[in-house]
Design an enzyme around this catalytic site. Structure first.
Site, PDB file in Angstrom:
ATOM      1  N   PRO A 129       2.178  12.310  -7.132  1.00 26.93           N
ATOM      2  CA  PRO A 129       1.294  13.069  -6.340  1.00 26.93           C
ATOM      3  C   PRO A 129       0.354  12.228  -5.373  1.00 26.93           C
ATOM      4  O   PRO A 129      -0.348  11.183  -6.012  1.00 26.93           O
ATOM      5  CB  PRO A 129       0.665  14.210  -7.122  1.00 26.93           C
ATOM      6  CG  PRO A 129       0.946  13.586  -8.340  1.00 26.93           C
ATOM      7  CD  PRO A 129       1.898  12.751  -8.344  1.00 26.93           C
ATOM      8  N   GLU A 176       5.001  -6.033 -11.915  1.00 29.16           N
ATOM      9  CA  GLU A 176       4.705  -5.376 -10.451  1.00 29.16           C
ATOM     10  C   GLU A 176       4.409  -6.619  -9.551  1.00 29.16           C
ATOM     11  O   GLU A 176       3.729  -7.440  -9.755  1.00 29.16           O
ATOM     12  CB  GLU A 176       3.483  -4.585 -10.664  1.00 29.16           C
ATOM     13  CG  GLU A 176       3.272  -3.974  -9.136  1.00 29.16           C
ATOM     14  CD  GLU A 176       1.650  -3.568  -9.071  1.00 29.16           C
ATOM     15  OE1 GLU A 176       1.349  -3.216  -8.045  1.00 29.16           O
ATOM     16  OE2 GLU A 176       0.977  -3.411 -10.274  1.00 29.16           O
ATOM     17  N   THR A 181      -3.172 -11.069  -5.153  1.00 26.33           N
ATOM     18  CA  THR A 181      -3.689 -11.606  -3.876  1.00 26.33           C
ATOM     19  C   THR A 181      -4.915 -10.611  -3.524  1.00 26.33           C
ATOM     20  O   THR A 181      -4.766  -9.262  -3.640  1.00 26.33           O
ATOM     21  CB  THR A 181      -2.662 -11.785  -2.889  1.00 26.33           C
ATOM     22  OG1 THR A 181      -2.213 -10.546  -2.521  1.00 26.33           O
ATOM     23  CG2 THR A 181      -1.543 -12.854  -3.287  1.00 26.33           C
ATOM     24  N   LYS A 236       1.437  -8.818 -13.818  1.00 25.08           N
ATOM     25  CA  LYS A 236       1.220  -9.084 -12.424  1.00 25.08           C
ATOM     26  C   LYS A 236       1.237 -10.679 -11.978  1.00 25.08           C
ATOM     27  O   LYS A 236       0.563 -11.467 -12.355  1.00 25.08           O
ATOM     28  CB  LYS A 236      -0.127  -8.554 -11.898  1.00 25.08           C
ATOM     29  CG  LYS A 236      -0.190  -8.784 -10.457  1.00 25.08           C
ATOM     30  CD  LYS A 236       0.390  -7.453  -9.557  1.00 25.08           C
ATOM     31  CE  LYS A 236       0.151  -7.454  -8.204  1.00 25.08           C
ATOM     32  NZ  LYS A 236       0.660  -6.546  -7.400  1.00 25.08           N
ATOM     33  N   ASP A 264      -4.684  -5.476  -9.893  1.00 23.22           N
ATOM     34  CA  ASP A 264      -3.814  -4.195 -10.132  1.00 23.22           C
ATOM     35  C   ASP A 264      -3.444  -4.254 -11.919  1.00 23.22           C
ATOM     36  O   ASP A 264      -3.278  -2.873 -12.242  1.00 23.22           O
ATOM     37  CB  ASP A 264      -2.509  -4.572  -9.447  1.00 23.22           C
ATOM     38  CG  ASP A 264      -2.569  -4.439  -7.851  1.00 23.22           C
ATOM     39  OD1 ASP A 264      -3.660  -4.060  -7.468  1.00 23.22           O
ATOM     40  OD2 ASP A 264      -1.881  -5.204  -7.094  1.00 23.22           O
ATOM     41  N   GLU A 303       0.914  -1.196   0.049  1.00 24.60           N
ATOM     42  CA  GLU A 303       0.015  -0.021   0.112  1.00 24.60           C
ATOM     43  C   GLU A 303       0.832   1.323   0.025  1.00 24.60           C
ATOM     44  O   GLU A 303       0.714   2.149   0.744  1.00 24.60           O
ATOM     45  CB  GLU A 303      -1.055  -0.162   1.081  1.00 24.60           C
ATOM     46  CG  GLU A 303      -1.802  -1.386   1.250  1.00 24.60           C
ATOM     47  CD  GLU A 303      -2.849  -1.404   0.063  1.00 24.60           C
ATOM     48  OE1 GLU A 303      -3.140  -0.276  -0.526  1.00 24.60           O
ATOM     49  OE2 GLU A 303      -3.187  -2.520  -0.302  1.00 24.60           O
TER      50      GLU A 303
END
Length: 250
Positions: free
Chosen positions: A200, A109, A41, A37, A50, A12
């Site tokens: 950002p 990723e 999970t 990916k 994702d 996160e």
């Protein structure tokens, strides 16, 4: 760099949004992009993962998942509990290699950090990067505590003979505190690699068109952008809120 492996110093912290920004910048340059990916999970079968989120934000990428496990756990544990076959580093390397043969850029990723286990044999994202011979980009938080976790990740890469491509701050805060501002100078030293961007805060909540328009201003030219880390750090030292490249989102 035909393949870039994207890892984080934890969970996160903005890996997916950073991956989407890199994909968007590459697409804007006219490059073909695939996002892999290896193990998704914590997402049910009917929910976007994702890779799908990267495609939503960045645009027309080839999005590939190798496996999906419903519980939000490390891939090895999630696979074991679901009674499913785990993903192995060789699987990741083979899939990325095939995608690289058909795309200008492949972004792999990971799940969580560099050494999170994919399987019960101890295979990790680092092992997959080693098989690929690919550089690893670290996504890190902006604030207090990030230097240690970034240094540990970079040390693990060096110990395995892997290249650290650099560091991207996964969520640059709208009101950066002293630690975050100082970390702009300290993160490259901790990683032994350059600072490559600052995404950002709230960028993942932008409309896709706005995300794609802004992505290049958050990343250095080597990643298809126009972001200048020295100029950005100077603005932060002067007490200015982010403006232009690195504009935070509320």
């Amino acid at each position: 760099m035909a393949v870039i492996v994207v890892t984080g110093t934890g969970t996160e912290i903005g890996k997916t949004v950073a991956t989407a920004a890199m994909a968007a910048a590459a697409l804007r340059e006219g490059r073909s992009v695939a996002v892999l990916k290896p193990a998704q999970t914590g997402v049910n079968a009917d929910e976007p993962g994702d890779a799908a989120e990267v495609a939503r934000l960045a645009g027309p990428v080839t999005a590939v998942e190798l496996a999906r496990f419903p519980e939000p756990l490390a891939p090895a544990t999630a696979a074991r509990r679901a009674g499913l076959a785990p993903v192995k580093p060789q699987d990741v390397a083979e899939a990325a290699g095939k995608l690289a043969a058909e795309h200008d850029l492949v972004l792999v990723e990971g799940a969580g950090g560099l050494l999170v286990r994919f399987d019960d044999d101890g295979g990790t994202l680092a092992d997959a990067a080693g098989l690929l011979g690919a550089p690893v980009l670290i996504v890190a938080p902006a604030g207090l505590g990030t230097l240690n976790s970034t240094a540990l990740t970079a040390e693990a890469l060096r110990g395995r003979g892997l290249e650290c491509a650099g560091v991207v701050v996964g969520s640059w805060p709208y009101d950066p505190d002293l630690a975050a501002r100082c970390n702009l100078a300290d993160l490259p030293e901790a990683a032994g690699a350059p600072l490559l961007g600052a995404i950002p805060q709230g960028a993942g909540s932008l409309r896709p068109a706005d995300f794609r328009a802004g992505a290049g201003s958050w990343l250095v030219p080597a990643l298809g952008g126009s972001w200048d880390p020295d100029a950005f750090a100077a603005r932060m030292r002067s007490g200015h809120r982010p403006g232009g490249g690195g504009t935070a989102v509320r």
